[in-house]
Every structure is written in C-alpha cells, then in structure tokens.
Motif scaffolding. Structure first.
Motif, PDB file in Angstrom:
ATOM      1  N   THR A 196      80.292 -54.984 -44.961  1.00 43.81           N
ATOM      2  CA  THR A 196      80.826 -56.129 -45.186  1.00 43.81           C
ATOM      3  C   THR A 196      82.191 -56.288 -44.154  1.00 43.81           C
ATOM      4  OG1 THR A 196      80.244 -56.014 -47.424  1.00 43.81           O
ATOM      5  CG2 THR A 196      82.248 -57.218 -47.093  1.00 43.81           C
ATOM      6  N   GLN A 247      79.483 -61.303 -50.216  1.00 47.92           N
ATOM      7  CA  GLN A 247      78.889 -60.335 -51.181  1.00 47.92           C
ATOM      8  C   GLN A 247      79.085 -60.739 -52.624  1.00 47.92           C
ATOM      9  OE1 GLN A 247      79.684 -56.484 -50.066  1.00 47.92           O
ATOM     10  NE2 GLN A 247      78.439 -55.766 -51.475  1.00 47.92           N
ATOM     11  N   ASP A 258      75.560 -61.420 -46.962  1.00 51.93           N
ATOM     12  CA  ASP A 258      75.903 -60.163 -47.125  1.00 51.93           C
ATOM     13  C   ASP A 258      75.327 -59.581 -48.402  1.00 51.93           C
ATOM     14  OD1 ASP A 258      77.218 -57.970 -47.301  1.00 51.93           O
ATOM     15  OD2 ASP A 258      79.367 -58.625 -47.412  1.00 51.93           O
ATOM     16  N   GLU A 259      74.368 -58.796 -48.167  1.00 48.55           N
ATOM     17  CA  GLU A 259      73.654 -58.042 -49.328  1.00 48.55           C
ATOM     18  C   GLU A 259      73.102 -59.156 -50.413  1.00 48.55           C
ATOM     19  OE1 GLU A 259      74.195 -54.264 -50.901  1.00 48.55           O
ATOM     20  OE2 GLU A 259      75.592 -53.765 -49.228  1.00 48.55           O
TER      21      GLU A 259
END
Ligand code: ADP
Ligand code: MG
Lengths: 357, 322
Positions: B66, B106, B178-179
């Motif tokens: 991140t 995220q 992000d994820e």
C-alpha cells in the motif's frame, strides 16, 4: 471539469448526506425548535395567575360587582361560591384558595393565609377597591379620582421576543460548528478527503461546498424559527429592520464554520471532535446569552460573554429584530463575525490535513 | 567565475537515454524508500510498468504494498527515490496527472448516505463526466440493480465493485487497485477477476496489489513479489515458478501404494501419507508417473506443479501466510 461543477456536486453530496441523517436533522432543526416552543410557551404567558376567592354565602358587594362588571372582575379573580364556611377556610389554610370572603352585617370579612403574602395582598387590594367602589356608589356621586393601571413592559418584551433570536443563535452555532467539524473529521477518517485529493477537484471546491450548504441550512433554520414564533400562540413581532438579521446570520454561520473547521482540522477522531465541539458550543450558548438575557448579569459575566462570537450574533439580531434599531446598527457585529471567520479560516488552513496519518 | 570544465546546461547521453526510457514507461520507480519511525515500510524499491500491462505487487500483510502504491499515486511523499507516472512526477499533487489515473483505495471511501448511483455521479462530476456515463459504468460493474441502494447497505463485493467503478468512471489510462478482492468470498473474487480482465483488455494499464498468490498467477502479466519493504523477485508468474525448479507433487489415494514402495520409485524425493492421500514430491515427475503406471497405481492421480507459494518459500525461507 470546472471548479464550479465539482463544487456543485460536492454541495449536493453534502446536502443529501445531511438530509438523510436523522440524528443531524433532529439536533439541528427539531431540537432548537422544541426549546423555542417550550421557552416561548412557559415564559410567554407569564401573566400572574388569577386569585382564587371563595365566597361564603351572600356577599352583597361582590354580587353587585359581578353583576355590574363581571368580565373585568373575571380577569383578576375567579370567584367560586360555597356555603360551608369550615371547608372554605380549610382550603385557604391549605393554599388551594387565596381567600374566603363572607359578609357579617355591613362588614365584608376576608380570610386569608399569611403563607403567600403577595397573593393575599393582591386579593386584599382588590377587595378593598370593590368595597370602596360600593361605598362611592352608595353616595350616588361619580368618583372624583380614578386610577388607570398600565404595565411598563409593552408587547415587545414578551419572552418570545427575546428567545426567538437568542435560541436561533444557539441553533446556528451548534449546526455550524458541528457541521464543519464533523464533515472534516468524517471525511478524513473515512478516506473521502484522500479520495478527493486524487481527483482534480480543488480544495476550494470542498470548503466552498460546506460553506454554501451550511448557509442554506442556516437560512432554513431562521425561516422555521420565524414562522413558528409568529404563530398567534407565540405572537412574535418583528421590527422594521429585521431583514438585517439575514446578513448577520450569514456572517455568524461563517464564524461558526471556521471554528468548526479548526476543530475538524485539529481533531483526529470523530469522538474528539464531538467532545470539543460540545465544550465550546454549550458554554458559548449559556454565556453568549442564548438561554437568558445578559442585561441583568454581573459586569464580569457581560465582559466574558464578548469572548464568544455568538454574543455578537445574538446582540445584533436582538437589536434589529426586537429593539427596533436601524439597519446600520448591525454593521459592527457583522464586521466582528467576519473577522472571526477569517482568523478561523487561516488557522484551519494551517492545520488542515488530507490524511488520517 | 565559471569552472572551465563545467557541464552545466548539458545533459549527458546516459541521462538523456534514461529520461527517454522513463518517458516510455507508464510508471517508473527508482530506489524508493519510506520509513515510519523505525519501520522501513518501503526499503529500496525499483521497477517499471509498461503501457497496457497488468502489473501485480504480491506480498503478505505489512509488506509495503500500500505504501508503495500510495507514493506512486501521489498520496505520500517518498523519503528517497524517484517516481514518474505517465512522464510526470506525482508529488506534489499534480492536477494534470490526476485525471489520467484512477485509484481504488484499500479502504473504500464513500460519501455517507448516498446511493450507489449518486456516489458514482458525484465522483464522475469531479472529472466532468456526465451523469449518463456514470450510470452506464454502474451497469458495467454489474450494479445496475443496486443503483438506488445506499452505500452503507451494499455487500462487501458490491461495495468493492462500486469502489472500482469510482476509479474507472472518468476512463483513466492507468488504474491502481489496492487489494480489490480482499475480504470477498471465492465466488465474488472470481466474478471480480472477470471484471478486472475486461478492464485490462481495453488497453488500460493496471497496477494491482494482492496477498492472494492465485490471484497474481491468474491475472498479472508480471508480478513483483514483495516482503518487508523490498522486491524479492519480479517477472511473469509462470517464469518465476519455472525458474524456481520447484518439485512437482504427485498424489494418489492412500493404500494404492505402500510408503516404502513409493520411496523406492525412481526420481522420488520425499513421500508422505496422511491417510487420505499419498504424496510424492519429485523433480522428475514423468519418471515417477511411468513407474507408478507400471505398478498400476495411478487411480485418481493428481499432479501439482510449483506455485508462487513455493517461490515465496524459496526466497524468504518462510511459509507464505497472507
Ligand atoms: N501511516 C503509517 N504510519 C506508521 N506505520 C505505517 C503507516 N502505514 C504503514 N505503516 C507500516 O508500514 C508497513 C507497510 O505497510 P503497508 O504498506 O500498509 O503494507 P501492505 O499494504 O503490504 O499490507 C507496515 O509495517 C505498516 O505497519
Ligand atoms: Mg495494504
């Protein structure tokens, strides 16, 4: 992607978020109005309650007075009949009635309790004037002297006249400070600010949106306050320059917003922002003169009250809405409120952070 | 007085070449470092991403994915190193670059109490995207039916889709995710993979972080395996696994073959039997399978090649735990 388009859509998002937040709606709109209704209702009809008098058997002067002038008499005392002397005296003793009156020959006897001397004094005064009037009537000549009672306060000092602008001031302060601090902290902790930072929207659009939405809410609050206070039950009367309250409200909102933005820029969590906001708004409401008039307050308290922006807003609104001062009388207060806004904005900009960490 | 051999005002050929290459890459990261107190969140990371590539950063939680992404996006300033995105530096906030990139953070970040449609329209309008286009994007990510549902009431998968839609609504050239599939159930993850592939086929460059090995293997053209702030290995997933020379695992039902017999097979390295299946680890799977066929012990056979998990184990000496 004009700044204006961003500003417009952010304003809409903020407004919808506010309108759908039942808690915020209640505390900014309904709660202050409840205070207005209660305060306006409780203190609004503060005429002294009527004296309760029990008439035992026949009392000639009272009967005459009632026959002659019943409506006038009914305004100041309520007279109930009764033949049981003991029961009537008991009621007076227990405070359920203010006096019991009976006739013994040519004497009018009034029984009263020393417990409430003001009340019994009032009734005594009434009874004396009734007896006096009867005596004059017996002579068959018109009275030489007359007394015309007139209260020094006129309508404009009724409670609603004070509470409408003052409670409105409190409502604006709490909505403004809360609105700004909560938006800033929530948007930061929820990552909306960093998301906005990744968009080409300028920061000015974000702040501008908050300001415009808050001013809109404030003007709606003001309209509701005035509409309710002007209902016949409350009977608010506005002076000629009342409209000067609009620029006052706008500059007041700017001042409260800037305080809220300072809190919001500084606070790390929603809880911290809420606590600090309460710690500022409540004392400000009390000491800024929203809940009671400061005219009779001690000098140091009056001096202290000028620390709070709310004091200037309240004073300005009272001046133009109730005291009948001219439009230009509000200019100093507007100036001070705008000054506070500017100072707050500078500090908030310094403290501003996009990110939670 | 100017020094006689001053090179000021002239660019050396090496530097010019480097600048040219940076311009050619969609993203160019060189020697990136970022510390938080004693934590070296990013500790000397360099890589380049080509135009149209699906690039993955894979690593366990706390690896620094991140932080790396946020430096590239321009949300954080690096302590050291350089970043160029579409030929421009992302820090400080660069409003000519911002409309060209799309970011899904995220932690999903939505305006409170807005519906999915309002959410997307609001984000869209920040980029000058008309409302109809935002509505169309809602259909693209399969949220047409949820248009009027407030974001707080969306499921995890739906919220994730909306978040991706918000990153795509202005049609950016470069997308950061992000994820995106963290905390989704397997079915929702697979659905999202399809969506991500679709986004990539339009010629967009995608940079994705994940802690799921399988996700990186399935989606990414190239993967950077990251651990403790460093990139351990970078390349196409298949090449990483092949380069590893990881043993294949052959398993059959227990009882078909005795453990000793299995161990005696040509090419067998280690053998284990957990009572359900017998697993033979080998670097010469064809020899082992041939020998097993000779013993007629191939019923229900399964053969697994090496995975990125093996790569991670090999690189760090640790079992991969997301
Ligand atoms: N804002 C921050 N403040 C302090 N430490 C941080 C911060 N952000 C990340 N870290 C630390 O940096 C390391 C890398 O974090 P991160 O980049 O979020 O990893 P990943 O995304 O791979 O899980 C972790 O040890 C994390 O605790
Ligand atoms: Mg992460």
């Amino acid at each position: 992607m004009s700044t204006f388009a961003s500003f417009k859509s952010l304003s809409r998002a903020m407004y919808l978020g506010f309108r759908r937040d039942k808690g915020a709606l209640f505390f900014t709109i309904v709660f202050p109005l409840m205070f207005l209704v209660i305060f306006g209702g409780v203190f609004g009809n503060q005429t002294t309650s009527k004296a309760k008098v029990i008439q035992i058997g026949r009392v000639t002067v009272l009967d005459q007075a009632r026959a002659h002038d019943g409506a006038e008499l009914g305004k100041i005392m309520s007279i109930t009949g009764g033949t049981d002397r003991a029961a009537a005296l008991k009621k007076v003793r227990e405070g359920d009635a203010d006096a019991a009156v009976e006739q013994r020959g040519d004497s009018v006897v009034m029984h009263y309790s020393a417990a409430d001397q003001v009340k019994s004094g009032t009734v005594r005064g009434y009874m004396e004037s009734i007896v006096q009037t009867a005596n004059i009537a017996v002579t068959g000549r018109p009275p030489t002297y007359r007394m015309v009672p007139e209260q020094v306060e006129d309508d404009s000092t009724k409670a609603i006249q004070f509470f409408t602008p003052s409670l409105l001031g409190w409502a604006l302060a709490s909505a403004g400070v809360f609105g700004a601090s909560q938006t800033l902290v929530t948007w930061r902790t929820k990552g909306i600010l960093r998301r906005l930072r990744l968009s080409p929207a300028p920061i000015s659009a974000v702040f501008g949106a908050r300001v415009v939405v808050s001013i809109g809410i404030a003007l709606a609050q003001m309209a509701l306050f005035l509409a309710i206070a002007r209902l016949p039950v409350f009977g608010l009367k506005l002076q000629d320059s009342w409209w000067m309250a609009i620029p006052l409200v706008v500059s007041g909102v700017l001042a409260f917003l800037s305080i809220g933005m300072v809190i919001g820029a500084w606070a790390k969590t929603q809880e911290a922002a809420q606590t600090v906001t309460q710690l500022i708004v409540l004392p400000m409401a009390f000491l800024g003169g929203s809940f009671f008039p400061l005219d009779g307050a001690p000098g140091w308290l009056q001096a202290l009250s000028y620390v709070f922006p709310l004091r200037y807003l309240n004073e300005g609104m009272l001046n133009v809405m109730m005291r009948g001062l001219g439009p230009s009388s509000a200019l100093p207060q507007i100036g001070i409120l705008l000054g506070i806004s500017l100072a707050g904005a500078v500090v908030a900009t310094r403290l501003f952070r996009w990110d939670a960490a | 007085m100017e020094k006689p051999n001053s090179t000021r005002g002239r660019v050396s050929p090496g530097l010019a070449l480097r600048n040219f290459l940076i311009m050619a890459y969609t993203i160019s990261v060189d020697g990136l470092r970022k510390r938080y107190g004693d934590v070296r969140a990013v500790d000397g990371v360099s890589f380049d991403v080509h135009q149209g590539e699906f690039f993955g950063i894979l690593g366990p939680n706390g690896a620094g994915k991140t932080t790396t992404l946020e430096i590239i996006e321009g949300l954080r300033e690096a302590d050291e190193g350089t970043v160029t995105v579409l030929g421009l530096p992302p820090w400080p906030r660069n409003s000519t670059l911002l409309p060209r990139i799309g970011v899904q953070l995220q932690a999903s970040s939505f305006f409170e109490r807005l519906t999915a449609r309002e959410q997307l329209q609001t984000f869209g309008s920040l980029y000058g995207v008309p409302a109809e286009k935002a509505d169309a994007m809602l259909e693209t990510v399969g949220l047409g039916e949820k248009a009027d549902v407030q974001v707080e009431k969306l499921s995890g998968g739906q919220a994730q889709r909306l978040s991706i839609a918000c990153a795509l609504v202005h049609d950016p050239e470069l997308v950061f995710l992000d994820e995106p599939t963290a905390a989704l159930d397997p079915q929702a993850r697979r659905n999202l993979w399809d969506l991500l592939r679709e986004i990539n086929t339009g010629g967009r460059t995608i940079v994705l972080t994940t802690h799921h090995m399988d996700e990186a293997e399935v989606l990414c053209d190239r993967v950077a395996i990251m651990d403790r702030g460093r990139i351990l290995q970078l390349g196409p997933p298949a090449a990483l696994v092949r380069g590893l020379d990881a043993p294949a695992r052959i398993s059959v039902a227990s009882g078909l073959l005795a453990e000793e017999d299995a161990r005696a097979l040509p090419g067998a390295d280690t053998v284990s039997d957990d009572g359900v299946s017998l697993t033979i680890s080998t670097r010469d799977p064809s020899a082992v399978v041939a020998a097993m066929a000779a013993k007629d012990a191939l019923a229900g056979v399964q053969i697994h090649g090496g995975t990125l998990e093996d790569v991670f184990l090999e690189l760090t000496g640790r079992e991969y735990r997301a």
